[in-house]
Design a protein around this motif. Structure first.
Motif, mmCIF file in Angstrom:
data_model
loop_
_atom_site.group_PDB
_atom_site.id
_atom_site.type_symbol
_atom_site.label_atom_id
_atom_site.label_comp_id
_atom_site.label_asym_id
_atom_site.label_seq_id
_atom_site.Cartn_x
_atom_site.Cartn_y
_atom_site.Cartn_z
ATOM 1 N N VAL A 100 -3.301 -13.352 49.788
ATOM 2 C CA VAL A 100 -4.093 -13.179 51.011
ATOM 3 C C VAL A 100 -4.328 -11.686 51.182
ATOM 4 N N PHE A 101 -5.586 -11.278 51.346
ATOM 5 C CA PHE A 101 -5.838 -9.868 51.642
ATOM 6 C C PHE A 101 -5.519 -9.611 53.112
ATOM 7 N N THR A 102 -4.836 -8.495 53.351
ATOM 8 C CA THR A 102 -4.526 -8.077 54.721
ATOM 9 C C THR A 102 -4.913 -6.602 54.833
ATOM 10 N N SER A 103 -4.672 -6.029 56.005
ATOM 11 C CA SER A 103 -4.972 -4.593 56.124
ATOM 12 C C SER A 103 -3.811 -3.747 55.600
ATOM 13 N N GLY A 104 -2.707 -4.371 55.204
ATOM 14 C CA GLY A 104 -1.584 -3.601 54.665
ATOM 15 C C GLY A 104 -0.284 -4.371 54.810
ATOM 16 N N THR A 105 0.806 -3.690 54.504
ATOM 17 C CA THR A 105 2.133 -4.299 54.580
ATOM 18 C C THR A 105 2.443 -4.772 55.998
ATOM 19 N N THR A 106 2.187 -3.894 56.956
ATOM 20 C CA THR A 106 2.520 -4.204 58.352
ATOM 21 C C THR A 106 1.820 -5.473 58.799
ATOM 22 N N ALA A 107 0.525 -5.557 58.501
ATOM 23 C CA ALA A 107 -0.246 -6.738 58.909
ATOM 24 C C ALA A 107 0.276 -7.984 58.204
ATOM 25 N N LEU A 253 4.220 -23.030 50.865
ATOM 26 C CA LEU A 253 4.531 -22.444 52.173
ATOM 27 C C LEU A 253 3.245 -22.079 52.906
ATOM 28 N N LEU A 254 2.344 -21.388 52.190
ATOM 29 C CA LEU A 254 1.091 -20.975 52.841
ATOM 30 C C LEU A 254 0.323 -22.186 53.352
ATOM 31 N N PRO A 281 -6.608 -19.255 50.674
ATOM 32 C CA PRO A 281 -6.173 -18.150 51.524
ATOM 33 C C PRO A 281 -7.133 -17.826 52.679
ATOM 34 N N ALA A 282 -8.361 -18.450 52.675
ATOM 35 C CA ALA A 282 -9.341 -18.102 53.709
ATOM 36 C C ALA A 282 -8.783 -18.296 55.114
ATOM 37 N N ARG A 283 -7.898 -19.293 55.274
ATOM 38 C CA ARG A 283 -7.337 -19.578 56.605
ATOM 39 C C ARG A 283 -6.690 -18.339 57.232
#
Ligand code: PLP
Length: 418
Positions: A100-107, A253-254, A281-283
């Motif tokens: 899943v792409f996120t804005s970073g580790t924190t996100a 899990l996802l 992962p779009a969800r």
């Protein structure tokens, strides 16, 4: 004004001089000295190829993904999903849908805490962290723990900066649902025995999240071999752009996790009566993702992929060994973290001088380090310090830069006395 750093050499089989040409900022002059960039734990520098991948995409191919029938949008979508597949290979995930792409580790950690955590945690359940976690792997869990009535526990850290593994069995109880630990400490450089902890956690029925922010820049990562159920990291610490990172999650899990953030791109159908959600992962990618940055992340993975990793690791280990030896000669230095397995990071205090003052003198010497609590206040408390000076290394650093660091430390000693 720019200058070539004199210490750029062939080291450990790695042609550091040639590599440094890929990172134009390394030729900068700061306060009249060649820049010695030793703040890679905060963010690494980016090779030209990464910046060009982003700008080429923005200037020549820009379009939104997953939205359009038109050619540019379809091309952008194909390239975006190709980076997902690159990451799958990079991490040895089983399928690309686990990324899943996120804005970073924190996100990414907040996503797991709010989606997985909120759906499984019940009052009295426990989340096991460690004393060496970055605030990003503490506060998201506190937020969900407070909301559901769960309890946070922490694996203690020994005097050498290693996890106290003897304490783990007693901390893993039948209430432990989640174990979240860092792969590599951003303060101590300690490489944690993730597989061992994952085995213990799984035997106790818990899932394991690994904070890989400081792992991926230094170690080959195999999420399956590590036994990680979730693995998260940020592109900007692995020679890629800011604004993008990823969550790896085991597919089962996802697929069982509810959405966290709602918006475009994450739905199947929307009506006022009820909405259905897209598959993973779009969800978990609501809204327009950081498309340009994803292209840069793809270029960073390509860049890392063409390097001889054994040589990179040898070079970084030699450099860290050299830094420990040379910094250790400065009067009053006390290392914080002397783990048997350590990568990328050297933390220390100079007795009697505040870390900020050390950092300021080093800056006057052209040396960029971090002098703070490093977003790890519980760990600072563990070692009885308010902060440390942290030199953190990347594949392009050199012995000459370490010498420059040591020169600056000796100067700090002179300025502030002993
Ligand atoms: N975890 C660790 C170990 C880190 O070192 C950092 C950043 O320094 C983070 C998490 C947070 O990363 P980001 O700010 O890119 O989300």
């Amino acid at each position: 004004m720019t200058a070539t750093h004199p210490g750029a050499v062939v080291a450990g089989g790695l042609d550091v001089a040639r590599l440094r040409h890929d990172f134009p900022v390394l030729r900068a002059v700061v306060n009249g000295r060649p820049l010695a960039y030793l703040d890679n734990g905060a963010t690494s520098q980016k090779p030209r190829a990464v910046v060009e991948a982003e700008s080429d995409f923005a200037l020549l191919e820009n379009a939104n993904v997953h939205r359009g029938v038109h050619t540019l949008s379809q091309r952008a979508t194909a390239r975006y999903d190709a980076v997902r597949e690159q990451l799958r290979r990079f991490l040895n995930a089983a399928v690309a849908d686990e990324i899943v792409f996120t804005s970073g580790t924190t996100a990414a950690i907040n996503l797991v805490a709010q989606s997985y955590g909120r759906s499984v945690l019940r009052p009295g359940d426990e989340i096991l962290l460690s004393e060496m976690e970055h605030h990003s792997n503490i506060v998201p869990w506190q937020l969900v723990a407070e909301a559901v009535g769960a309890r946070i526990r922490a694996i203690p850290v020994t005097g050498t900066g290693e996890l106290d593994l003897d304490a783990v069995p007693a901390l893993l109880t039948d209430r432990t649902r989640i174990v979240a630990i860092t792969h590599v400490s951003n303060v101590l450089g300690t490489v944690n025995p993730v597989r061992r902890i994952a085995d213990l956690a799984h035997a106790a029925g818990a899932v394991v999240l690994v904070d890989g922010a400081q792992g991926v820049p230094h170690l080959p990562v195999d999420v399956q071999a590590l036994g990680a159920d979730f693995y998260v990291a940020s592109a900007h610490k692995m020679y890629g752009p800011t604004g993008v990172g990823f969550l790896y999650g085991r597919l089962a899990l996802l697929e069982a996790m509810p959405p966290w953030q709602g918006g475009g791109g994450m739905i199947q159908t929307v009506s006022f009566e009820g909405t259905t959600y897209a598959p993973v992962p779009a969800r978990f990618e609501a809204g327009t993702p950081p498309v340009c940055q994803v292209m840069g992340l793809g270029a960073a993975i390509d860049y890392l992929g063409q390097l001889d990793w054994a040589a990179v690791q040898r070079h970084e280990a030699e450099l860290l060994g050299y830094a420990i030896e040379r910094v250790g000669t400065v009067p009053g230095v006390r290392f914080i973290g002397t783990a048997r397995e350590q990568v990328g990071v050297l933390s220390f205090v100079l007795e009697g001088i505040h870390p900020h003052d050390v950092g300021t003198v080093l800056d006057l010497h052209g040396v960029a380090v971090r002098a703070s609590h490093h977003c790890a206040q519980p760990l600072m408390r563990r070692f009885g310090v308010s902060g440390t000076v942290r030199a953190s290394f990347a594949l392009y650093n050199t012995r000459a830069e370490v010498d420059q660091l040591v020169g600056g430390l000796r100067e700090a000693r002179k300025v502030f006395g002993s």
